[in-house]
Scaffold this motif. Structure first.
Motif, PDB file in Angstrom:
ATOM      1  N   LEU A 216       1.210   6.456  -7.186  1.00  0.00           N
ATOM      2  CA  LEU A 216      -0.141   7.186  -7.496  1.00  0.00           C
ATOM      3  C   LEU A 216      -0.155   8.598  -7.409  1.00  0.00           C
ATOM      4  CD1 LEU A 216      -2.764   4.416  -6.287  1.00  0.00           C
ATOM      5  CD2 LEU A 216      -1.949   4.727  -8.658  1.00  0.00           C
ATOM      6  N   ILE A 217       0.420   8.861  -6.371  1.00  0.00           N
ATOM      7  CA  ILE A 217       0.595  10.596  -5.950  1.00  0.00           C
ATOM      8  C   ILE A 217       1.642  11.118  -6.996  1.00  0.00           C
ATOM      9  CG2 ILE A 217      -0.784  10.090  -3.855  1.00  0.00           C
ATOM     10  CD1 ILE A 217       2.108  10.801  -2.439  1.00  0.00           C
ATOM     11  N   THR A 218       2.644  10.436  -7.766  1.00  0.00           N
ATOM     12  CA  THR A 218       3.477  10.934  -8.494  1.00  0.00           C
ATOM     13  C   THR A 218       3.432  10.232  -9.874  1.00  0.00           C
ATOM     14  OG1 THR A 218       4.947   9.121  -7.795  1.00  0.00           O
ATOM     15  CG2 THR A 218       4.964  11.191  -6.518  1.00  0.00           C
ATOM     16  N   ASP A 219       4.156  10.890 -10.974  1.00  0.00           N
ATOM     17  CA  ASP A 219       4.112  10.248 -12.113  1.00  0.00           C
ATOM     18  C   ASP A 219       5.647   9.858 -12.865  1.00  0.00           C
ATOM     19  OD1 ASP A 219       5.536  12.658 -12.864  1.00  0.00           O
ATOM     20  OD2 ASP A 219       3.763  13.565 -13.662  1.00  0.00           O
ATOM     21  N   GLU A 220       5.645   9.394 -13.739  1.00  0.00           N
ATOM     22  CA  GLU A 220       6.790   8.720 -14.257  1.00  0.00           C
ATOM     23  C   GLU A 220       7.789   9.682 -14.263  1.00  0.00           C
ATOM     24  OE1 GLU A 220       4.103   9.892 -17.347  1.00  0.00           O
ATOM     25  OE2 GLU A 220       4.088   8.548 -15.725  1.00  0.00           O
ATOM     26  N   ARG A 221       7.427  11.055 -14.426  1.00  0.00           N
ATOM     27  CA  ARG A 221       8.541  11.991 -14.381  1.00  0.00           C
ATOM     28  C   ARG A 221       9.062  12.385 -13.223  1.00  0.00           C
ATOM     29  NH1 ARG A 221       6.187  16.405 -18.847  1.00  0.00           N
ATOM     30  NH2 ARG A 221       8.079  17.423 -18.127  1.00  0.00           N
ATOM     31  N   HIS A 222       8.468  11.859 -12.124  1.00  0.00           N
ATOM     32  CA  HIS A 222       8.869  12.150 -10.651  1.00  0.00           C
ATOM     33  C   HIS A 222       8.263  13.439 -10.482  1.00  0.00           C
ATOM     34  CE1 HIS A 222      11.582   8.763 -10.690  1.00  0.00           C
ATOM     35  NE2 HIS A 222      11.970   9.050 -11.890  1.00  0.00           N
ATOM     36  N   ARG A 223       7.397  13.823 -10.844  1.00  0.00           N
ATOM     37  CA  ARG A 223       6.295  15.181 -10.422  1.00  0.00           C
ATOM     38  C   ARG A 223       5.476  14.680  -9.355  1.00  0.00           C
ATOM     39  NH1 ARG A 223       4.231  17.566 -15.984  1.00  0.00           N
ATOM     40  NH2 ARG A 223       3.620  15.174 -15.721  1.00  0.00           N
ATOM     41  N   LEU A 224       5.213  15.567  -8.222  1.00  0.00           N
ATOM     42  CA  LEU A 224       4.078  15.220  -7.344  1.00  0.00           C
ATOM     43  C   LEU A 224       2.883  15.696  -8.020  1.00  0.00           C
ATOM     44  CD1 LEU A 224       3.569  14.603  -4.282  1.00  0.00           C
ATOM     45  CD2 LEU A 224       3.942  16.726  -3.704  1.00  0.00           C
ATOM     46  N   ARG A 225       1.898  14.616  -7.879  1.00  0.00           N
ATOM     47  CA  ARG A 225       0.614  14.946  -8.534  1.00  0.00           C
ATOM     48  C   ARG A 225      -0.408  14.983  -7.467  1.00  0.00           C
ATOM     49  NH1 ARG A 225       0.323  13.752 -13.750  1.00  0.00           N
ATOM     50  NH2 ARG A 225      -1.871  14.777 -13.620  1.00  0.00           N
ATOM     51  N   LEU A 226      -0.519  16.134  -6.650  1.00  0.00           N
ATOM     52  CA  LEU A 226      -1.495  16.258  -5.545  1.00  0.00           C
ATOM     53  C   LEU A 226      -3.091  16.301  -6.366  1.00  0.00           C
ATOM     54  CD1 LEU A 226      -0.059  18.201  -3.106  1.00  0.00           C
ATOM     55  CD2 LEU A 226      -0.129  15.573  -3.165  1.00  0.00           C
ATOM     56  N   ASP A 227      -3.073  16.718  -7.532  1.00  0.00           N
ATOM     57  CA  ASP A 227      -4.397  16.783  -8.285  1.00  0.00           C
ATOM     58  C   ASP A 227      -5.093  15.293  -8.257  1.00  0.00           C
ATOM     59  OD1 ASP A 227      -2.021  16.420 -10.143  1.00  0.00           O
ATOM     60  OD2 ASP A 227      -3.712  15.977 -11.492  1.00  0.00           O
ATOM     61  N   ARG A 228      -4.323  14.515  -8.008  1.00  0.00           N
ATOM     62  CA  ARG A 228      -4.958  13.167  -8.143  1.00  0.00           C
ATOM     63  C   ARG A 228      -5.951  12.718  -6.711  1.00  0.00           C
ATOM     64  NH1 ARG A 228      -0.025   9.464 -10.914  1.00  0.00           N
ATOM     65  NH2 ARG A 228      -0.227  10.408 -12.884  1.00  0.00           N
ATOM     66  N   LEU A 229      -5.770  13.703  -5.762  1.00  0.00           N
ATOM     67  CA  LEU A 229      -6.307  13.486  -4.570  1.00  0.00           C
ATOM     68  C   LEU A 229      -7.589  14.257  -4.536  1.00  0.00           C
ATOM     69  CD1 LEU A 229      -3.426  13.759  -1.968  1.00  0.00           C
ATOM     70  CD2 LEU A 229      -4.433  11.601  -3.107  1.00  0.00           C
ATOM     71  N   SER A 230      -8.697  13.674  -3.917  1.00  0.00           N
ATOM     72  CA  SER A 230     -10.023  14.307  -3.760  1.00  0.00           C
ATOM     73  C   SER A 230      -9.726  15.199  -2.573  1.00  0.00           C
ATOM     74  CB  SER A 230     -11.093  13.272  -3.861  1.00  0.00           C
ATOM     75  OG  SER A 230     -10.932  12.602  -2.420  1.00  0.00           O
TER      76      SER A 230
ATOM     77  N   ALA B 238       0.952  -1.323  -0.010  1.00  0.00           N
ATOM     78  CA  ALA B 238      -0.002  -0.019   0.152  1.00  0.00           C
ATOM     79  C   ALA B 238       0.814   1.276   0.060  1.00  0.00           C
ATOM     80  CB  ALA B 238      -0.968  -0.057   1.175  1.00  0.00           C
ATOM     81  N   GLY B 239       1.978   1.305   0.804  1.00  0.00           N
ATOM     82  CA  GLY B 239       2.650   2.094   0.823  1.00  0.00           C
ATOM     83  C   GLY B 239       3.570   2.615  -0.593  1.00  0.00           C
ATOM     84  N   VAL B 240       4.065   1.763  -1.017  1.00  0.00           N
ATOM     85  CA  VAL B 240       4.572   1.694  -2.458  1.00  0.00           C
ATOM     86  C   VAL B 240       3.802   2.216  -3.501  1.00  0.00           C
ATOM     87  CG1 VAL B 240       5.834   0.621  -4.200  1.00  0.00           C
ATOM     88  CG2 VAL B 240       6.544   0.226  -1.783  1.00  0.00           C
ATOM     89  N   GLY B 241       2.651   1.626  -3.461  1.00  0.00           N
ATOM     90  CA  GLY B 241       1.393   2.090  -4.227  1.00  0.00           C
ATOM     91  C   GLY B 241       1.081   3.418  -4.457  1.00  0.00           C
ATOM     92  N   ALA B 242       0.859   3.600  -2.881  1.00  0.00           N
ATOM     93  CA  ALA B 242       0.360   5.213  -2.709  1.00  0.00           C
ATOM     94  C   ALA B 242       1.600   6.164  -3.238  1.00  0.00           C
ATOM     95  CB  ALA B 242       0.229   5.497  -1.227  1.00  0.00           C
ATOM     96  N   VAL B 243       2.786   5.997  -3.182  1.00  0.00           N
ATOM     97  CA  VAL B 243       3.788   7.103  -3.749  1.00  0.00           C
ATOM     98  C   VAL B 243       3.611   6.768  -5.240  1.00  0.00           C
ATOM     99  CG1 VAL B 243       6.294   7.285  -3.841  1.00  0.00           C
ATOM    100  CG2 VAL B 243       5.147   6.545  -1.821  1.00  0.00           C
TER     101      VAL B 243
END
Length: 263
Positions: free
Chosen positions: A249-263, A242-247
């Protein structure tokens, strides 16, 4: 010592203690009396339905029905995990992670127990598989929920620091390393505490149930030790997944933080 069956009147007497909690809630104006009543009714109905389903499945002794009930249990666990998140990951992928992590961990631990440790004949006997899987799934559920909530909440709180690390060349796992380690620690703390206090502070439910059913306390203790080891292992697997999966999911392949994916 023989098993003492419980009548409906015995359950009503036991419910008086729950009513006492309701009185406390009203007296101190906690507003929990409605929640207590709903939770109690829900628990009784769920246990009643599950007991009837297990009686039928035990009689059928069918791997197909065993898998079907296990999948229903997993779906319910995933729903609970997702609904508990303060900042949940958007889309069906969150449900997939909430179901996949505890299901995989519970499945591995259950198969290990039934094929190697206990060795019932047949190994897929629902009388062994379903209770074990339920215990693994329930504890993995708690760990998974804690990890996901810790990762998403900390990512929002420490957004500036995370993005600064990424800007300096850190990968997404390097930037979120402290958060991930904190989340894994949080997810594993309940089972570590449970193992440390088992026997001294409290007798676990499984051991107590076996003793009340007439099983020798030493034999009941052996089963409880086995269960605690299995729960610890399955919880660890679920927490890491779950921890690795969460990291991821909230980032992308370009190593950007994607908090827009959070509700």
């Amino acid at each position: 010592m023989t098993y003492i069956p419980l009548e409906l009147s015995d359950l009503v007497l036991a419910a008086l203690l729950l009513i006492a909690n309701g009185v406390v809630s009203i007296w101190f104006r906690l507003g929990l009396e409605r929640s207590l009543a709903i939770a109690a009714v829900r628990m009784v109905l769920q246990l009643g339905v599950v007991a009837l389903a297990l009686r039928t499945i035990f009689a059928l002794n069918s791997p197909l029905w065993t898998v079907a009930l296990a999948l229903v249990m997993t779906a319910a666990a995933a729903f609970e995990i997702v609904s508990r998140q303060e900042r949940r990951i958007q889309g069906p992928v969150a449900f997939a992670l909430g179901a996949g992590a505890p299901f995989f961990a519970g499945l591995v631990a259950t198969l290990f127990a039934t094929t190697i440790v206990i060795g019932p004949d047949p190994w897929y006997a629902p009388r062994y598989v379903l209770p074990l899987f339920g215990m693994m799934l329930g504890n993995a559920l708690s760990g998974t929920s804690l990890v996901l909530d810790t990762v998403t909440s900390a990512a929002v709180r420490d957004r500036v620091a995370i993005e600064a690390r990424i800007a300096l060349g850190a990968s997404r796992f390097e930037a979120l390393d402290a958060i991930l380690r904190r989340a894994l620690t949080t997810g594993l703390t309940p089972i570590v505490t449970a193992m440390a206090t088992t026997g001294i502070v409290a007798l676990p439910g499984m051991m107590t149930g076996q003793i009340l059913a007439g099983v020798d306390p030493v034999s009941a203790a052996k089963y409880q030790v086995m269960i605690m080891f299995l729960i610890a292992g399955s919880t660890g697997m679920a927490v890491v997944a779950a921890g690795v999966g969460a990291v991821l999911l909230i980032t992308d392949e370009r190593h950007r933080l994607r908090l827009d994916r959070l509700s």
